[in-house]
Scaffold this motif. Structure first.
Motif, PDB file in Angstrom:
ATOM      1  N   PHE A 191       5.737  -5.550 -12.933  1.00  0.00           N
ATOM      2  CA  PHE A 191       4.634  -4.615 -12.720  1.00  0.00           C
ATOM      3  C   PHE A 191       3.799  -4.977 -11.505  1.00  0.00           C
ATOM      4  CE2 PHE A 191       0.292  -3.111 -13.258  1.00  0.00           C
ATOM      5  CZ  PHE A 191       0.498  -1.759 -13.471  1.00  0.00           C
ATOM      6  N   ARG A 192       3.526  -6.256 -11.288  1.00  0.00           N
ATOM      7  CA  ARG A 192       2.676  -6.645 -10.165  1.00  0.00           C
ATOM      8  C   ARG A 192       3.305  -6.262  -8.822  1.00  0.00           C
ATOM      9  NH1 ARG A 192      -1.961  -5.789 -11.325  1.00  0.00           N
ATOM     10  NH2 ARG A 192      -2.687  -6.826 -13.205  1.00  0.00           N
ATOM     11  N   GLN A 193       4.620  -6.414  -8.719  1.00  0.00           N
ATOM     12  CA  GLN A 193       5.293  -5.992  -7.483  1.00  0.00           C
ATOM     13  C   GLN A 193       5.245  -4.474  -7.350  1.00  0.00           C
ATOM     14  OE1 GLN A 193       9.194  -7.712  -6.797  1.00  0.00           O
ATOM     15  NE2 GLN A 193       8.642  -9.558  -7.949  1.00  0.00           N
ATOM     16  N   ALA A 194       5.457  -3.792  -8.471  1.00  0.00           N
ATOM     17  CA  ALA A 194       5.390  -2.331  -8.463  1.00  0.00           C
ATOM     18  C   ALA A 194       4.004  -1.857  -8.053  1.00  0.00           C
ATOM     19  CB  ALA A 194       5.750  -1.792  -9.844  1.00  0.00           C
ATOM     20  N   HIS A 195       2.967  -2.526  -8.570  1.00  0.00           N
ATOM     21  CA  HIS A 195       1.583  -2.172  -8.254  1.00  0.00           C
ATOM     22  C   HIS A 195       1.344  -2.271  -6.751  1.00  0.00           C
ATOM     23  CE1 HIS A 195      -2.808  -2.552  -8.001  1.00  0.00           C
ATOM     24  NE2 HIS A 195      -2.884  -2.025  -9.221  1.00  0.00           N
ATOM     25  N   GLU A 196       1.842  -3.322  -6.131  1.00  0.00           N
ATOM     26  CA  GLU A 196       1.647  -3.513  -4.697  1.00  0.00           C
ATOM     27  C   GLU A 196       2.352  -2.428  -3.895  1.00  0.00           C
ATOM     28  OE1 GLU A 196       2.375  -6.902  -1.204  1.00  0.00           O
ATOM     29  OE2 GLU A 196       2.966  -7.293  -3.279  1.00  0.00           O
ATOM     30  N   ILE A 197       3.576  -2.093  -4.318  1.00  0.00           N
ATOM     31  CA  ILE A 197       4.325  -1.041  -3.620  1.00  0.00           C
ATOM     32  C   ILE A 197       3.593   0.289  -3.702  1.00  0.00           C
ATOM     33  CG2 ILE A 197       6.425   0.360  -3.740  1.00  0.00           C
ATOM     34  CD1 ILE A 197       7.921  -2.212  -4.538  1.00  0.00           C
ATOM     35  N   ILE A 198       3.089   0.615  -4.902  1.00  0.00           N
ATOM     36  CA  ILE A 198       2.418   1.905  -5.073  1.00  0.00           C
ATOM     37  C   ILE A 198       1.121   1.947  -4.273  1.00  0.00           C
ATOM     38  CG2 ILE A 198       1.532   3.592  -6.724  1.00  0.00           C
ATOM     39  CD1 ILE A 198       4.610   2.817  -6.761  1.00  0.00           C
ATOM     40  N   GLY A 199       0.449   0.821  -4.177  1.00  0.00           N
ATOM     41  CA  GLY A 199      -0.752   0.778  -3.355  1.00  0.00           C
ATOM     42  C   GLY A 199      -0.450   1.146  -1.915  1.00  0.00           C
ATOM     43  N   LYS A 200       0.669   0.654  -1.413  1.00  0.00           N
ATOM     44  CA  LYS A 200       1.073   0.968  -0.044  1.00  0.00           C
ATOM     45  C   LYS A 200       1.466   2.439   0.094  1.00  0.00           C
ATOM     46  CE  LYS A 200       2.594  -3.753   0.988  1.00  0.00           C
ATOM     47  NZ  LYS A 200       3.760  -4.622   1.281  1.00  0.00           N
ATOM     48  N   ILE A 201       2.124   2.972  -0.946  1.00  0.00           N
ATOM     49  CA  ILE A 201       2.517   4.390  -0.919  1.00  0.00           C
ATOM     50  C   ILE A 201       1.272   5.277  -0.886  1.00  0.00           C
ATOM     51  CG2 ILE A 201       3.580   6.244  -2.268  1.00  0.00           C
ATOM     52  CD1 ILE A 201       5.626   4.218  -3.257  1.00  0.00           C
ATOM     53  N   VAL A 202       0.277   4.949  -1.703  1.00  0.00           N
ATOM     54  CA  VAL A 202      -0.968   5.729  -1.731  1.00  0.00           C
ATOM     55  C   VAL A 202      -1.655   5.675  -0.378  1.00  0.00           C
ATOM     56  CG1 VAL A 202      -3.287   5.869  -2.730  1.00  0.00           C
ATOM     57  CG2 VAL A 202      -1.310   5.516  -4.220  1.00  0.00           C
ATOM     58  N   LEU A 203      -1.710   4.480   0.218  1.00  0.00           N
ATOM     59  CA  LEU A 203      -2.329   4.346   1.535  1.00  0.00           C
ATOM     60  C   LEU A 203      -1.585   5.192   2.562  1.00  0.00           C
ATOM     61  CD1 LEU A 203      -4.359   3.011   3.433  1.00  0.00           C
ATOM     62  CD2 LEU A 203      -2.754   1.087   3.681  1.00  0.00           C
ATOM     63  N   PHE A 204      -0.259   5.158   2.503  1.00  0.00           N
ATOM     64  CA  PHE A 204       0.565   5.960   3.419  1.00  0.00           C
ATOM     65  C   PHE A 204       0.264   7.450   3.244  1.00  0.00           C
ATOM     66  CE2 PHE A 204       4.415   8.497   4.070  1.00  0.00           C
ATOM     67  CZ  PHE A 204       4.761   8.149   5.362  1.00  0.00           C
ATOM     68  N   ALA A 205       0.179   7.890   1.987  1.00  0.00           N
ATOM     69  CA  ALA A 205      -0.088   9.301   1.716  1.00  0.00           C
ATOM     70  C   ALA A 205      -1.458   9.710   2.233  1.00  0.00           C
ATOM     71  CB  ALA A 205       0.015   9.567   0.212  1.00  0.00           C
ATOM     72  N   ILE A 206      -2.451   8.857   2.012  1.00  0.00           N
ATOM     73  CA  ILE A 206      -3.809   9.174   2.476  1.00  0.00           C
ATOM     74  C   ILE A 206      -3.829   9.273   3.997  1.00  0.00           C
ATOM     75  CG2 ILE A 206      -6.163   8.263   2.672  1.00  0.00           C
ATOM     76  CD1 ILE A 206      -5.796   7.055  -0.135  1.00  0.00           C
ATOM     77  N   GLN A 207      -3.164   8.328   4.659  1.00  0.00           N
ATOM     78  CA  GLN A 207      -3.143   8.323   6.129  1.00  0.00           C
ATOM     79  C   GLN A 207      -2.448   9.560   6.688  1.00  0.00           C
ATOM     80  OE1 GLN A 207      -1.251   4.522   6.763  1.00  0.00           O
ATOM     81  NE2 GLN A 207      -3.211   3.435   6.989  1.00  0.00           N
ATOM     82  N   HIS A 208      -1.502  10.096   5.928  1.00  0.00           N
ATOM     83  CA  HIS A 208      -0.765  11.277   6.390  1.00  0.00           C
ATOM     84  C   HIS A 208      -1.275  12.573   5.737  1.00  0.00           C
ATOM     85  CE1 HIS A 208       1.934   8.046   7.695  1.00  0.00           C
ATOM     86  NE2 HIS A 208       2.450   8.918   8.542  1.00  0.00           N
ATOM     87  N   LYS A 209      -2.459  12.444   5.083  1.00  0.00           N
ATOM     88  CA  LYS A 209      -3.109  13.612   4.474  1.00  0.00           C
ATOM     89  C   LYS A 209      -2.178  14.369   3.520  1.00  0.00           C
ATOM     90  CE  LYS A 209      -6.531  14.405   8.113  1.00  0.00           C
ATOM     91  NZ  LYS A 209      -6.403  13.048   8.688  1.00  0.00           N
ATOM     92  N   LYS A 210      -1.530  13.591   2.662  1.00  0.00           N
ATOM     93  CA  LYS A 210      -0.628  14.152   1.668  1.00  0.00           C
ATOM     94  C   LYS A 210      -1.013  13.624   0.282  1.00  0.00           C
ATOM     95  CE  LYS A 210       3.565  14.497   4.553  1.00  0.00           C
ATOM     96  NZ  LYS A 210       5.008  14.090   4.643  1.00  0.00           N
TER      97      LYS A 210
END
Length: 459
Positions: free
Chosen positions: A381-400
């Motif tokens: 879960f901790r690795q998954a949590h880190e990956i999802i955090g990066k995905i959310v940041l990517f989405a926010i940066q790309h306004k998605k």
């Protein structure tokens, strides 16, 4: 006419002292309870042979006449007679003559007023229990109509995870259920009878306190006369329960204010529970929930006030204890009125289901489900949590939003992603996936509703 207690005094009471120490302006609300207690007391005196039964019947007739006058609004209470006890005793003397003076045999105003408050609070507590049930019923009505309505759930007032609106409302149902149980449990302490304790040490007359308790429907009598006249725990307990309940009322009121704002538009309160502006014609103000929220402070204050009055008092009765009544009476009135308004306001509000759903569809509150998805693929879960955090940041940066990303973008963060990730991210799937006991899935919410209905019936 001189004071009923004035035999030892050589001067009339100073007029300022008379006004300052009188309690009749507020303890007149205990008039019917005072008469009820006196009826039982005089009946016991007669049965014990302390006064003749002919006098008992005459006194009871006189008390009944006074009771009817009070109910009909034909009584003028007097500050000169200090309190409700002296006012009624004076009326009784005027109604039936000197025999009315026998009523006070074997009791004091100290145990008399304590009895009045026990009787009053018992009656009011039973009524409040029914009013709490009406609020719970209104919450159930809305919950049943919104078992499929999805809304954002919040922590820190930030979008957290999608939940059912019914689930949110039922959270308040259980808060009020605990309030109701506290009220029911408090009846055990309210149903102790202090009458017969006298001023502080009991009485020389061969009274039967258990008989008085039986006549008044009390479960037990205070075993210690000092405690009987000085105890106000039962009022403190009520004020504490009321304060907790007003906290719950204030919390849901706060949500109603927020939800009905232009920024949220999740609900619209019925016009009959709102007001307008004297200068801005477009305004629809949620005055009722705002005032419910505001009145919480006065109930808290009544609790702290009585705690402060009692904290340094030696046994037994002290005049300070006259300050026990106004806060209790005010709290009963405030809580009663609040519950009477809250129930219909909840039941009649309009829920904007589409607005709630659109809010969920345009946020990142489904992010946890992506992490859970990767965990089912074997990732810690901790690795998954880190990956999802990066995905959310990517989405926010790309306004998605997360549902707007492509499968290729997901796979760039982890090869474990498959096409079914888009099904997992749908708000309805997110909600239904939380099917653990007490969770927000429609199956669990329906079970909650069934349990809630049994709680209302059982009490």
């Amino acid at each position: 006419m001189s004071k009923l207690w004035g035999g030892r005094f050589t001067k009339e009471t100073n007029e300022l002292v008379e006004k300052f120490t009188a309690s009749i302006s507020f303890d007149q609300k205990l008039a019917l309870e005072d008469i009820e207690g006196s009826m039982a007391h005089v009946q016991m005196l007669g049965e014990c042979g302390i006064i003749p039964m002919n006098d008992v019947e005459l006194i009871k007739q006189g008390l009944k006449t006074i009771e009817n006058k009070i109910i009909n609004g034909d009584v003028q209470f007097s500050v000169e007679d200090e309190d409700i006890h002296m006012n009624i005793e004076k009326m009784l003397l005027e109604e039936i003559g000197p025999v009315g003076g026998k009523l006070h045999t074997g009791r004091s105003r100290n145990d008399q007023v304590a009895t009045d408050m026990h009787l009053y609070l018992r009656k009011q507590t039973l009524e409040l229990i029914e009013l709490v049930k009406s609020v719970q019923s209104s919450l159930l009505v809305q919950a049943k109509e919104n078992v499929e309505t999805i809304m954002p759930g919040y922590t820190h007032l930030q979008r957290a995870q999608p939940i059912l609106f019914a689930h949110h409302l039922l959270a308040y149902f259980w808060m009020f259920e605990r309030d109701k149980e506290r009220l029911i449990d408090s009846l055990k302490r309210i149903n102790w009878l202090p009458l017969g304790a006298g001023a502080l040490a009991g009485t020389t007359f061969p009274i039967d306190r258990e008989r008085t308790a039986e006549l008044l429907g009390f479960e037990t009598v205070y075993p210690n006369s000092l405690d009987a006249v000085s105890d106000r725990d039962f009022i403190l307990e009520f004020l504490s329960i009321a304060s907790i309940m007003m906290t719950h009322i204030s919390r849901i009121s706060e949500e109603l204010v927020i939800w009905s704002s232009q920024e949220y538009q999740f609900v619209e309160l019925d016009d009959s529970f709102c007001t307008g502006s004297s200068i801005m014609p477009q305004k629809k103000n949620p005055d009722v929930p705002e005032l419910l929220r505001g009145k919480t402070g006065r109930v808290y204050g009544n609790l702290i006030g009585l705690l402060t009055v009692l904290k340094g008092l030696p046994l037994a009765y002290n005049k300070d204890m006259q300050e026990d009544k106004e806060g209790m009476l005010d709290t009963v009135e405030t809580l009663n009125g609040s519950l009477r308004l809250l129930a219909p306001m909840i039941e009649t509000m309009t829920v904007h289901k589409e607005k709630m759903y659109s809010a969920v569809a345009q946020d990142y509150s489904n992010a946890t489900d992506i992490a859970d998805y990767l965990v089912t693929k074997g990732l810690p879960f901790r690795q998954a949590h880190e990956i999802i955090g990066k995905i959310v940041l990517f989405a926010i940066q790309h306004k998605k939003y997360l549902l707007d990303l492509t499968i290729e973008e997901y796979k760039s963060f982890s090869p474990l992603f498959g096409e079914n990730i888009f099904e997992v991210l749908q708000p309805k799937h997110v909600v239904e996936a939380r099917n653990s006991y007490g969770g927000t899935s429609s199956e669990q919410v329906k079970q909650q509703i069934q349990l809630a209905e049994t709680k209302i019936i059982s009490h």
